[in-house]
Design a protein around this motif. Structure first.
Motif, PDB file in Angstrom:
ATOM      1  N   GLU A   9      61.743 -20.776 -62.956  1.00 40.61           N
ATOM      2  CA  GLU A   9      61.545 -19.514 -62.257  1.00 40.61           C
ATOM      3  C   GLU A   9      62.836 -19.103 -61.544  1.00 40.61           C
ATOM      4  OE1 GLU A   9      58.866 -17.593 -62.184  1.00 40.61           O
ATOM      5  OE2 GLU A   9      57.693 -18.907 -63.491  1.00 40.61           O
ATOM      6  N   ILE A  10      62.963 -17.812 -61.308  1.00 39.71           N
ATOM      7  CA  ILE A  10      64.121 -17.322 -60.557  1.00 39.71           C
ATOM      8  C   ILE A  10      64.051 -17.849 -59.132  1.00 39.71           C
ATOM      9  CG2 ILE A  10      65.253 -15.268 -59.647  1.00 39.71           C
ATOM     10  CD1 ILE A  10      64.307 -13.756 -62.080  1.00 39.71           C
ATOM     11  N   SER A  11      65.144 -18.449 -58.682  1.00 41.82           N
ATOM     12  CA  SER A  11      65.219 -18.959 -57.317  1.00 41.82           C
ATOM     13  C   SER A  11      66.314 -18.214 -56.569  1.00 41.82           C
ATOM     14  CB  SER A  11      65.513 -20.465 -57.326  1.00 41.82           C
ATOM     15  OG  SER A  11      66.837 -20.712 -57.785  1.00 41.82           O
ATOM     16  N   ARG A  12      66.436 -18.522 -55.303  1.00 48.15           N
ATOM     17  CA  ARG A  12      67.473 -17.865 -54.498  1.00 48.15           C
ATOM     18  C   ARG A  12      68.876 -18.281 -54.940  1.00 48.15           C
ATOM     19  NH1 ARG A  12      65.744 -14.740 -50.538  1.00 48.15           N
ATOM     20  NH2 ARG A  12      63.569 -14.924 -49.892  1.00 48.15           N
ATOM     21  N   ASP A  13      68.982 -19.387 -55.683  1.00 52.55           N
ATOM     22  CA  ASP A  13      70.287 -19.779 -56.225  1.00 52.55           C
ATOM     23  C   ASP A  13      70.770 -18.797 -57.287  1.00 52.55           C
ATOM     24  OD1 ASP A  13      70.357 -22.011 -54.599  1.00 52.55           O
ATOM     25  OD2 ASP A  13      69.417 -23.313 -56.103  1.00 52.55           O
ATOM     26  N   ASN A  14      69.841 -18.034 -57.881  1.00 55.92           N
ATOM     27  CA  ASN A  14      70.205 -17.059 -58.910  1.00 55.92           C
ATOM     28  C   ASN A  14      70.511 -15.679 -58.330  1.00 55.92           C
ATOM     29  OD1 ASN A  14      67.599 -18.723 -60.417  1.00 55.92           O
ATOM     30  ND2 ASN A  14      69.613 -18.763 -61.366  1.00 55.92           N
ATOM     31  N   VAL A  15      70.396 -15.537 -57.012  1.00 51.63           N
ATOM     32  CA  VAL A  15      70.493 -14.214 -56.385  1.00 51.63           C
ATOM     33  C   VAL A  15      71.806 -14.086 -55.621  1.00 51.63           C
ATOM     34  CG1 VAL A  15      69.452 -12.632 -54.703  1.00 51.63           C
ATOM     35  CG2 VAL A  15      67.996 -14.011 -56.199  1.00 51.63           C
ATOM     36  N   LEU A  16      72.471 -12.954 -55.833  1.00 51.99           N
ATOM     37  CA  LEU A  16      73.683 -12.607 -55.087  1.00 51.99           C
ATOM     38  C   LEU A  16      73.580 -11.139 -54.696  1.00 51.99           C
ATOM     39  CD1 LEU A  16      76.649 -13.329 -54.165  1.00 51.99           C
ATOM     40  CD2 LEU A  16      77.382 -12.338 -56.341  1.00 51.99           C
ATOM     41  N   CYS A  17      73.882 -10.832 -53.441  1.00 56.18           N
ATOM     42  CA  CYS A  17      73.816  -9.451 -52.960  1.00 56.18           C
ATOM     43  C   CYS A  17      75.212  -8.980 -52.568  1.00 56.18           C
ATOM     44  CB  CYS A  17      72.875  -9.323 -51.766  1.00 56.18           C
ATOM     45  SG  CYS A  17      72.632  -7.608 -51.244  1.00 56.18           S
ATOM     46  N   LYS A  18      75.613  -7.842 -53.128  1.00 56.56           N
ATOM     47  CA  LYS A  18      76.882  -7.214 -52.765  1.00 56.56           C
ATOM     48  C   LYS A  18      76.617  -6.116 -51.740  1.00 56.56           C
ATOM     49  CE  LYS A  18      79.622  -8.216 -56.850  1.00 56.56           C
ATOM     50  NZ  LYS A  18      80.542  -7.658 -57.875  1.00 56.56           N
ATOM     51  N   ILE A  19      77.304  -6.195 -50.617  1.00 54.87           N
ATOM     52  CA  ILE A  19      77.082  -5.276 -49.502  1.00 54.87           C
ATOM     53  C   ILE A  19      78.277  -4.337 -49.372  1.00 54.87           C
ATOM     54  CG2 ILE A  19      76.655  -5.088 -47.026  1.00 54.87           C
ATOM     55  CD1 ILE A  19      75.638  -7.970 -47.100  1.00 54.87           C
ATOM     56  N   THR A  20      77.984  -3.062 -49.205  1.00 59.51           N
ATOM     57  CA  THR A  20      78.997  -2.068 -48.847  1.00 59.51           C
ATOM     58  C   THR A  20      78.527  -1.392 -47.564  1.00 59.51           C
ATOM     59  OG1 THR A  20      79.576  -1.675 -51.154  1.00 59.51           O
ATOM     60  CG2 THR A  20      80.257  -0.017 -49.555  1.00 59.51           C
ATOM     61  N   TYR A  21      79.314  -1.516 -46.518  1.00 61.06           N
ATOM     62  CA  TYR A  21      78.942  -0.947 -45.218  1.00 61.06           C
ATOM     63  C   TYR A  21      80.016   0.067 -44.824  1.00 61.06           C
ATOM     64  CZ  TYR A  21      77.687  -0.647 -40.273  1.00 61.06           C
ATOM     65  OH  TYR A  21      77.325  -0.196 -39.027  1.00 61.06           O
ATOM     66  N   VAL A  22      79.594   1.306 -44.572  1.00 63.04           N
ATOM     67  CA  VAL A  22      80.530   2.355 -44.161  1.00 63.04           C
ATOM     68  C   VAL A  22      80.081   2.925 -42.824  1.00 63.04           C
ATOM     69  CG1 VAL A  22      81.254   2.979 -46.487  1.00 63.04           C
ATOM     70  CG2 VAL A  22      79.244   4.057 -45.523  1.00 63.04           C
ATOM     71  N   ALA A  23      81.047   3.258 -41.991  1.00 66.16           N
ATOM     72  CA  ALA A  23      80.742   3.787 -40.662  1.00 66.16           C
ATOM     73  C   ALA A  23      81.738   4.886 -40.303  1.00 66.16           C
ATOM     74  CB  ALA A  23      80.794   2.668 -39.616  1.00 66.16           C
ATOM     75  N   ASN A  24      81.208   6.054 -40.013  1.00 62.39           N
ATOM     76  CA  ASN A  24      81.996   7.167 -39.486  1.00 62.39           C
ATOM     77  C   ASN A  24      81.448   7.494 -38.096  1.00 62.39           C
ATOM     78  OD1 ASN A  24      83.686   8.366 -41.959  1.00 62.39           O
ATOM     79  ND2 ASN A  24      81.698   7.680 -42.707  1.00 62.39           N
ATOM     80  N   VAL A  25      82.249   7.246 -37.077  1.00 63.20           N
ATOM     81  CA  VAL A  25      81.785   7.371 -35.690  1.00 63.20           C
ATOM     82  C   VAL A  25      82.702   8.330 -34.942  1.00 63.20           C
ATOM     83  CG1 VAL A  25      81.292   6.171 -33.533  1.00 63.20           C
ATOM     84  CG2 VAL A  25      80.872   5.021 -35.729  1.00 63.20           C
ATOM     85  N   ASN A  26      82.087   9.318 -34.315  1.00 63.89           N
ATOM     86  CA  ASN A  26      82.791  10.205 -33.382  1.00 63.89           C
ATOM     87  C   ASN A  26      82.348   9.812 -31.980  1.00 63.89           C
ATOM     88  OD1 ASN A  26      83.683  12.285 -31.706  1.00 63.89           O
ATOM     89  ND2 ASN A  26      83.373  13.867 -33.255  1.00 63.89           N
TER      90      ASN A  26
END
Length: 545
Positions: free
Chosen positions: A488-505
């Protein structure tokens, strides 16, 4: 698995005797699609240094569902599964399985042969296959742009690869010519300098006898001149200027000719798509005329509140924000000189673009990260859920939900801890979580949370805090590799790519040095703290896709 190829890759039978190119290989391979559908049989074609796949052999006329250019591909046989091999190009990975180890060996050898014998991977290979670098063919104008050239099977992807090779060659030729011109300029400067010295020395008593070595002589006016050997253009740094100029002209002609090919290929592709579209419309018209009622297919799962467009008053604004972030926030940072890499720690990279308006720092920030063992759904859930906000967020003094718009959208008011010597800030924003539906099986499972400033009558600005404006997004893409065997698929088979953007005034003046120092220090801490929190919360629990 049916195949159209010789049985022993790498032999003489694998090479077309007329063109000297590897022959086409086609057959059924199992391809890992995603965690929902798993392994699926696909018709895979290896041709002209390109690996393409179709849903089935019968659907080849409708175009491929995906393709990889093999010039920079990495082929990896699986360590334990004797039938599996992986083909990766940059971040794109195809997991493939053959019918048996013998067929896997044949596919791997054929792919390596196409990759090695490709006529579009390097300058030497271009010359070997007699491409447009030939001076006579390249300088002959645009006769090569006739439609007959497309009978050779050159695809748009290959032509673009050829353009990259031409670009590299042209850059080297420009450098060579520049060295030649620099050498000429240096020679002229030295000559003028030496002549000026002779004129200064000539102010001595006259007449002067000629030196026996012949370095000086008297001209008709009675002055003396230094004898200088004439500059030899061909001798400058050993560069043959005429030859380089001819080659430069040929390369330029090759580029223009290849561009013409690309344009014609795109026109042909547009015609092909138009024919397919007309065919679909024709089929639909026939169904309507025969009054055939078929269930309407929908890309939105019933009851899935996270993938539907809401009906609240901010729904249109949310949809625009989501589309903008999916279009622009995921773009690669390479080649953009305006973005500066300010932090790099392992898989994490933080970029900043310095922007100021009227003395107010408005630096956009972008961070990328990769986390193992968690999905995009899980990360976005914990980032959006206000019930757990204080468990991982350390910069907030207090917050409350002003209004719940739907199951996936809320309006939040929060105050941030003061950063001396700046005034305290508060923010009023709409927070929405969305699941981005994949358009094909190669797209990763994508979730997004966007937070952007809004106005609300129940949270008006006050004198106690300066109201800041934000536009923030966290985009998470889940990549699932196939498990070993029947596991079965386990967490060892999972990878998450994160893109975080922030525009702050920040809403008012604050010391630029302080703001930039805080941002550079706090953003990496925030990402590490948050992702570690989610890994801890999900450890040992069922995977939430």
């Amino acid at each position: 698995m049916s195949e159209k190829s010789s049985n022993s890759s790498g032999s003489d039978e694998d090479v077309d005797p007329e063109s000297g190119q590897p022959v086409e290989l086609g057959g059924v391979l199992s391809k890992w699609t995603n965690y929902i559908h798993g392994w699926q049989d696909r018709w895979v074609v290896l041709k002209n240094n390109t690996l393409s796949y179709y849903k089935s052999e019968d659907e080849r006329e409708y175009g491929c569902r995906g393709s990889l250019c093999l010039s920079k591909a990495i082929i990896t046989p699986h360590e334990f599964d004797e039938c599996r091999f992986d083909v990766s190009v940059n971040d794109s990975v195809w997991y493939l399985r053959a019918e048996d180890p013998e067929h896997r060996h044949q596919w791997i050898d054929s792919i390596e042969l196409h990759k090695a014998e490709s006529g579009y991977g390097s300058e030497s290979s271009l010359r070997r296959h007699g491409s447009m670098l030939s001076l006579t063919s390249a300088a002959s104008g645009f006769s090569a742009t006739s439609t007959s050239s497309f009978k050779k099977g050159h695809s748009l992807r290959e032509k673009l690869a050829e353009m990259e090779t031409f670009r590299d060659i042209l850059c080297r030729q420009v450098d060579t010519l520049q060295k030649y011109f620099d050498g000429c300029a240096d020679g002229v400067s030295k000559d003028e300098f030496q002549r000026d010295r002779v004129v200064e020395e000539d102010e001595d008593d006259f007449p002067t006898s000629t030196r026996p070595d012949g370095d000086c002589l008297h001209n008709n006016n009675g002055s003396k001149e230094k004898l200088f050997p004439p500059a030899s253009p061909k001798g400058m740094n050993g560069i043959d200027f005429k030859g380089e100029a001819i080659t430069f002209k040929a390369t330029t002609a090759g580029i223009l000719s290849t561009l013409s090919h690309c344009i014609e290929l795109m026109v042909k592709r547009e015609d092909s798509w138009q024919k397919r579209l007309d065919k679909v419309f024709h089929s639909q018209s026939q169904c309507q005329s025969e009054k055939v009622r078929t269930p309407r297919l929908t890309t939105v799962p019933l009851g899935d509140a996270y993938s539907t467009i809401g009906t609240h008053r901010f729904a249109k604004q949310v949809e625009e924000m989501v589309q903008n972030h999916m279009t622009y926030s995921l773009q690669d940072m390479g080649g953009d000189a305006n973005w500066q890499l300010v932090v790099e720690e392992g898989e994490m990279k933080v970029y900043r673009r310095e922007v100021e308006e009227n003395g107010i720092v408005l630096d956009p920030l972008k961070a990328t990260h990769a986390v193992k063992g968690v999905t995009g759904h899980e990360l976005c859930h914990y980032f959006w859920d206000t019930d757990v906000r204080n468990d991982w967020e350390t910069t907030i003094e207090n917050f409350n939900v002003v209004e719940t718009l739907s199951e996936s959208a809320v309006i939040v008011y929060q105050t941030h801890k003061r950063v001396w010597p700046a005034s305290q800030r508060d923010v009023l924003y709409l927070s929405a979580i969305r699941k981005i539906l994949a358009t094909n099986e190669n797209d990763p499972d994508t979730w997004l949370v966007c937070n952007f400033s809004v106005d609300h009558e129940k949270a008006q600005p006050s004198n106690r805090c300066v109201r800041a404006k934000i536009n923030v997004a966290m985009i998470c893409q889940t990549l699932v590799s196939p498990p070993e065997g029947d596991k079965e698929i386990s967490r060892d088979n999972v990878l998450c790519k994160i893109t975080y953007v922030a525009n702050v005034n920040p809403g008012g003046w604050a010391p630029a040095s302080v703001l930039r120092a805080v941002a550079k220090r706090e953003y990496p801490k925030f990402l590490k703290r948050f992702t570690s929190y989610v890994q801890e919360k999900t450890s040992g629990k069922p995977i939430l896709f």
